[in-house]
Scaffold this motif. Sequence first.
Motif, PDB file in Angstrom:
ATOM      1  N   LEU A  70      16.914 -15.083  56.467  1.00 54.82           N
ATOM      2  CA  LEU A  70      15.913 -16.096  56.804  1.00 54.82           C
ATOM      3  C   LEU A  70      14.695 -15.535  57.522  1.00 54.82           C
ATOM      4  O   LEU A  70      13.622 -16.127  57.479  1.00 54.82           O
ATOM      5  N   ASP A 103      21.561 -13.482  50.225  1.00 53.57           N
ATOM      6  CA  ASP A 103      21.418 -14.886  50.600  1.00 53.57           C
ATOM      7  C   ASP A 103      22.085 -15.792  49.575  1.00 53.57           C
ATOM      8  O   ASP A 103      22.735 -16.777  49.929  1.00 53.57           O
ATOM      9  N   ASP A 119      20.127 -23.170  58.400  1.00 50.42           N
ATOM     10  CA  ASP A 119      18.987 -23.180  57.491  1.00 50.42           C
ATOM     11  C   ASP A 119      17.753 -22.554  58.129  1.00 50.42           C
ATOM     12  O   ASP A 119      16.695 -22.482  57.504  1.00 50.42           O
ATOM     13  N   GLN A 120      17.887 -22.105  59.373  1.00 48.46           N
ATOM     14  CA  GLN A 120      16.766 -21.497  60.076  1.00 48.46           C
ATOM     15  C   GLN A 120      17.216 -20.232  60.794  1.00 48.46           C
ATOM     16  O   GLN A 120      18.376 -20.114  61.212  1.00 48.46           O
TER      17      GLN A 120
END
Length: 209
Positions: A70, A103, A119-120
């Motif tokens: 990410l 990923d 998600d971050q």
Amino acid sequence: MLTLTVAVVAAIAAVSVWLSQRESSGDQSVSANLPAAAAAAGPTARQAGGTGAVTELDKTFLVKVRQAGLWEIPAARLAQTHASSEAIKRAGMHMLDGHSKLDQLVREDSEALSAPIPDQATPEQQGWVDQLKDVRGRAFDQLFVDLLRASHGKVFITIGEVRATTKNALIRRLATQTNNTVQDHMDVLEDTGLVKDATLDDVASTIPK
């Protein structure tokens, strides 16, 4: 004579029918005890839910792999526009390729194992990307190597622990792939000639004594 011949023929026919029925019954009996081809092959590791218990370390590893992608994917993209060195751009391309594949794999494994992933990136990791956005040229090159080599070195330690101890087949596969990817990334970062002793000392300080 005719009567005798008819009797012999009838007896032979009866024996043939009996033998045929016996062979057919035997085949069916053997067939019933043979597993179907699909059953014999067994479920894949993914279909079996990973085959093996998932530990807290395994779950932490999934999170770390996801968070690495990410922030390192955006950082690698910046290398293509902000770097002055072709070696840095090359390192960035390796990271784009490697972390894009990881990923995808970690998201699939997370779903298969019902182990949630973020998600971050972490606030610290997002801060690193912001730092990289604000510099250009040689300053970018050095900061890129400092941040990325330290990050890869630290996670490399965790990968080894997970690969050596996990009982889960999916986690083991992910650890192997991550190990190969991170090794490649450390190699291309070192090829830039910009890795400092201070960065390696920072990594060493995180190794449990």
